[in-house]
Design a protein around this motif. Structure first.
Motif: not given
Length: 457
Positions: A250-263
C-alpha cells in the motif's frame, strides 16, 4: 472449492492490533496507517482504542566553554556535550487514540471501505529545572555570530498571550494532532486485488520553545491552524485462502496543508537583536508577532503486509509487516522562525527536520487454540529517523515485544486485547542548526489496546 486454512479468519484482526496499531515509531509516526480490515471477506467493521505510556528522560547540556569556563547550555558537536541537569519525563501524559473502519463487498469482485485513524502526532511536556524551562526573569546569552557577551532580558510572563498558548507556562511543549479518513474501492479477480481511493486529512499543531537550550529563540510560540486537505492511497494485494496467504503493498501520498501559522518571537522586541539584523544587511525590522500562510506537508509512506499459514496441524500463522516513511524529506518551516534564523544561518533553519528515513519491521507468530480463542506474539524493530534527533522527540528507534489474544464471542462478533513493550534507542537531542542540547538514555514505554470487530459473510 478449496478449503480455507482454519487459523486465518480468527487471527487477522488480532494481528493488526498487536503489530501495527500500538506503535510509537520514528518522527511523528503513531498509528502505522493499517488498513488490513479491508481484506476481510464479506462485511467487516472494527473499532480500536489504544493507550501508550512512555518514560523519556535525560540530561540537558552543561558544556563548559574551554576558554571562559562558563556553561553555555548548548554545543555544536557531540564531543562538546557535558551532562547537566536532569530532564523529567517529557511524555508524562499518556497518549491515547482511536481507530475504526467499515468494509463491504458490493459483489464478488468489488469492495468498498472507509477507515479512520490518527497517523501523525506528538505530545511533549517539559518540566523541572533544566535548559528547556524558563525562569520569569531569564536573560539569554547570544551565541556567535551575535555580539559577544551580550544578553537579552526576556519577559516570559508577557509572551503567552499573543498566539493562543496560554496554559503552557514557562516550559517547552509541543502538540501535533492529525486525523485521516481513507476511502477505498477494490477490484478482485483470480486472487489479485487492486485498490485505492481518496484520503481526507485534518492537521493542527502548537509549539512553544522555552529555556536556554533555544538561546534567543526562547519564548517562541507557533500555532498551526487546523486545516483539511486531500491526498490519495493505492495498492495491490494477493490472497490464497487454502494456505492462509495474504499479501498487500500500500502506498500513501504526501498531503500538503496550506494554512495560516501564527508566530510570536519576543526576542525581536529587543533593540540589540534588531541592530544585529540590520548589521547583517537586512533592511527594515522583523515584527515579533505575525500570521502568515505557510505549507506543512505530511509524509508519504509505503506498507507491506504479509501473512501465511505455517502449520495446519498446529494451526500456526506467520506474519511480516514492513513500513517505510521518508522522514529525510520532511520539514516544518514556519516563516518568522526561518527568517530570524537567517541572521545566523544563510539558508535559514526549519523548526523540525530529520536526517534519515524510517524503517519499521514487525514479525509475528499466531496460534489458534480452539474455534473461539487465538493468540499471537510479535517482535518489532524501528530504525528511528537519525541520531542526533530533534529535541522535540528524542528517541532513536526501538525494539519491541508484544502479543495479544482474540476471543470470538459469537461467529460474527469478536474482542481482541493486546500489548507491547518498547525499549527506545539512546538519543542525542539537537537543534536544526546542529547544536547539541541534551542526551536521553535507558528509556522505554508500553502500549495496550482493545478492539471490537464484526464480520459477516
Amino acid at each position: 472449492m478449496l478449503q480455507k486454512f482454519p487459523v486465518a479468519k480468527i487471527t487477522l484482526a488480532l494481528l493488526s492490533l498487536a503489530a501495527a496499531s500500538l506503535s510509537q515509531a520514528a518522527g511523528l509516526d503513531r498509528s502505522g496507517q493499517d488498513i488490513s480490515g479491508f481484506f476481510n471477506d464479506g462485511t467487516y467493521t472494527e473499532i480500536d482504542y489504544a493507550y501508550i505510556s512512555t518514560d523519556i528522560t535525560g540530561y540537558d547540556n552543561a558544556y563548559k566553554d574551554p576558554v571562559s569556563g562558563e556553561s553555555i547550555a548548548i554545543s555544536k558537536t557531540q564531543g562538546e556535550y557535558g551532562q547537566g541537569r536532569s530532564i523529567n519525563n517529557i511524555t508524562d501524559d499518556a497518549y491515547t487514540f482511536m481507530r475504526y473502519g467499515v468494509k463491504a463487498d458490493v459483489n464478488d469482485n468489488i469492495s468498498i471501505g472507509v477507515f479512520y485513524d490518527e497517523p501523525w502526532g506528538a505530545e511533549v511536556r517539559h518540566s523541572g529545572d533544566n535548559n528547556f524551562v524558563s525562569n520569569p526573569d531569564q536573560k539569554v546569552a547570544l551565541p556567535s555570530p551575535y555580539e559577544e557577551g551580550a544578553v537579552i532580558p526576556i519577559d516570559i510572563s508577557q509572551i503567552d498571550k499573543n498566539v493562543g498558548t496560554e496554559g503552557y507556562n514557562h516550559a517547552s511543549n509541543v502538540d501535533v494532532f492529525t486525523e485521516t479518513w481513507t476511502g477505498l474501492v477494490g477490484f478482485k479477480s483470480n486472487g489479485f486485488q487492486v485498490y485505492g481511493g481518496p484520503v481526507l486529512q485534518k492537521a493542527e499543531a502548537k509549539v512553544q520553545l522555552r529555556g536556554n537550550a533555544y538561546g534567543p529563540l526562547t519564548g517562541y510560540n507557533a500555532v498551526v491552524n487546523s486545516d483539511t486537505a486531500m491526498g490519495w492511497s493505492a495498492g495491490v494485494a494477493y490472497s490464497k485462502p487454502e494456505i492462509a496467504l495474504n499479501a498487500a503493498l500500500t502506498y500513501r501520498s504526501e498531503i500538503e496543508h496550506e494554512t495560516p501559522i501564527a508566530e510570536n518571537m519576543p526576542a525581536l522586541d529587543s533593540n540589540l537583536i534588531q541592530s544585529v539584523i540590520r548589521a547583517k544587511g537586512y533592511t527594515g525590522l522583523l515584527s515579533s508577532t505575525v500570521t502568515t500562510d505557510a505549507t506543512v506537508t505530511t509524509p508519504k509512506s509505503v506498507n507491506f503486509n504479509l501473512q501465511t499459514g505455517l502449520s495446519q496441524e498446529y494451526q500456526l500463522l506467520g506474519t511480516l509487516d514492513v513500513r517505510w516513511v521518508p522522514w529525510n524529506d520532511f520539514q516544518i518551516v514556519p516563516p518568522l522562525y526561518n527568517a530570524f534564523s537567517k541572521v545566523a544561518e544563510p539558508d535559514g533553519l526549519p523548526l523540525i527536520m530529520y536526517d534519515k528515513d524510517q524503517w519499521q519491521i514487525d514479525v509475528g507468530l499466531a496460534k489458534r487454540f480452539n474455534k473461539k480463542l487465538a493468540g499471537t506474539v510479535v517482535v518489532g524493530w524501528d530504525s528511528g529517523a537519525g541520531n542526533p534527533v530533534s529535541s522535540l522527540g528524542p528517541i532513536d528507534g526501538y525494539w519491541s515485544l508484544g502479543g495479544g489474544v482474540k476471543y470470538n464471542v459469537t461467529p460474527e462478533w469478536a474482542i481482541s486485547a493486546g500489548g507491547k513493550y518498547l525499549k527506545f534507542g539512546d538519543a542525542t537531542a539537537k537543534l536544526p542548526n546542529g547544536y547539541i542540547v541534551g542526551d536521553f538514555q535507558d528509556n522505554d514505554g508500553y502500549a495496550a489496546g482493545v478492539k471490537l470487530s464484526y464480520q459477516s459473510q
